[in-house]
Design an enzyme around this catalytic site. Structure first.
Site, PDB file in Angstrom:
ATOM      1  CB  ILE A  69      86.837  46.560 -44.980  1.00 14.56           C
ATOM      2  CG1 ILE A  69      85.335  46.322 -44.795  1.00 14.56           C
ATOM      3  CG2 ILE A  69      87.628  45.476 -44.243  1.00 14.56           C
ATOM      4  CD1 ILE A  69      84.838  45.022 -45.394  1.00 14.56           C
ATOM      5  CB  CYS A  70      91.021  48.956 -47.266  1.00 13.44           C
ATOM      6  SG  CYS A  70      90.751  47.529 -48.335  1.00 13.44           S
TER       7      CYS A  70
END
Length: 370
Positions: free
Chosen positions: A43-44
């Site tokens: 996600i990052c």
């Protein structure tokens, strides 16, 4: 931890572009500071890539990006290669190291459920996805907080930057789902007179709902207009001299045709006017007529199949065979009616004669019909 309206805490830290001091890095610009739980996470990676894709849009708004992650600089450098490969764009902003969580503690970026877990061997990340928008006065203007499993919407972050800058520069409010260029709200502490004096155009819905065109949009148009050009825009309507505006002249524009308007087409049966304004037409066999002629129980309408604008009068039309038949039938009918009438007269005269013969007596024997 900080709240909206607080002074943003200053810090110095290592980053992928060297040691930076937050206030010096900020300068007279706006800043979006956003934290990440850990390097090499899916996600990052998408978030940092999306921020890199929008880097030019943030630059247009005088906004600097600054990311923060709890891992070390050597991990950041390796991670950037994955981010650039995934997002197909170069990461131009720094990523700060915060392995001691000192910056995270100042800003309140720590998840409450793992606040006291500091043992890195447990492989537990304790920072959440926080966003801090800081204005040029070093004041926190907005805070967004997302849980670890939910990625952030950077288009929304860009939108709220526009809203914050519009309020910061012009003192107006923005309604729900507002985007740049849409009408803005005049805040309640302005009187009607003060609002008109400050903003000029005011649309009053009721005592507290007062709209005015986006003042930031008007300023942008003045800056973007070239010398000798003028630009105007209302809502989403295309404007002259804009890329989306059609350069078609009014003569070549489409014509509106309603139910009561004659449609001009290339249909060969369409009526065309002569230079004098008259319309001439002929049938293949008969002259055009708007009246109906009855033939027995059937009727036929004489219409035009061919159209002409000019020329000699139509030629005489030969008599149809049916006309001769009609004439004969009429003659036979007339003869029959004449015969019936003659018989009625004869019968009437005979009746009179009989009545007379009864009175005379001798005459009755001499009558041929006695």
């Amino acid at each position: 931890f900080v709240r909206v309206g607080d002074k943003a805490p200053n810090f110095s830290a290592l980053s992928t572009t060297g040691v930076i001091n937050f206030y010096e890095y900020l300068g007279d610009s706006w800043c979006v500071l956003f934290s990440h739980p850990k390097d090499f996470t899916p996600i990052c990676t998408t978030e940092l890539g999306r921020a890199a894709q929008l880097h030019k849009e943030f630059d247009k708004r005088n906004v600097k990006l600054l990311a923060l992650s709890v891992d070390e600089i050597k991990d950041h450098d390796k991670w950037i290669c994955d981010i650039e490969k995934f997002s197909n764009v170069k990461v131009m902003y720094p990523i700060v190291e915060d392995k001691l969580r000192s910056i995270s503690m100042k800003y309140g970026m720590l998840d409450q459920s793992t606040f006291h877990i500091t043992n890195k061997s447990q492989n537990i990340s304790i920072t959440i996805r926080s966003v801090y928008i800081v204005n040029p006065e070093k004041t926190v203007a907005l805070i967004l907080t997302y849980p670890v499993p939910v990625g952030r919407n950077f288009d929304e972050i860009l939108r709220v930057v526009d809203a914050l800058q519009t309020h910061y520069e012009h003192g107006v409010g923005t309604p729900a789902d507002w985007v740049k260029g849409k009408p803005t709200f005049i805040l309640p502490f302005y009187s009607d007179e003060a609002a008109i004096a400050k903003f000029g155009e005011v649309e009053k819905k009721n005592a507290y709902m007062r709209l005015t065109p986006d003042p930031g949009r008007a300023a942008d148009h003045v800056l973007e207009t070239e010398p000798g050009e003028t630009k105007e825009e209302i809502g989403d309507v295309p404007i002259p001299n804009s890329p989306n505006h059609s350069q078609t002249s009014p003569r070549s524009s489409a014509k509106l045709i309603n139910k009561n308007t004659m449609r001009r087409s290339s249909d060969p049966t369409h009526r065309r006017r002569s230079p004098k304004g008259s319309v001439k037409s002929i049938n293949k066999n008969t002259e055009r007529s708007s009246s109906k002629e009855k033939i027995g129980k059937n009727t036929e309408r004489r219409t035009s199949d061919e159209q002409i604008t000019e020329g000699p009068p139509p030629p005489s039309v030969p008599r149809s065979p049916i006309d001769g038949i009609r004439k004969k039938l009429k003659k036979m009918g007339d003869n029959r009616r004449a015969s019936v009438k003659a018989n009625k007269i004869a019968n009437r005269n005979a009746a009179r004669s009989r009545r007379y013969s009864y009175n005379v007596g001798s005459i009755h024997d001499n009558l041929p019909f006695s």
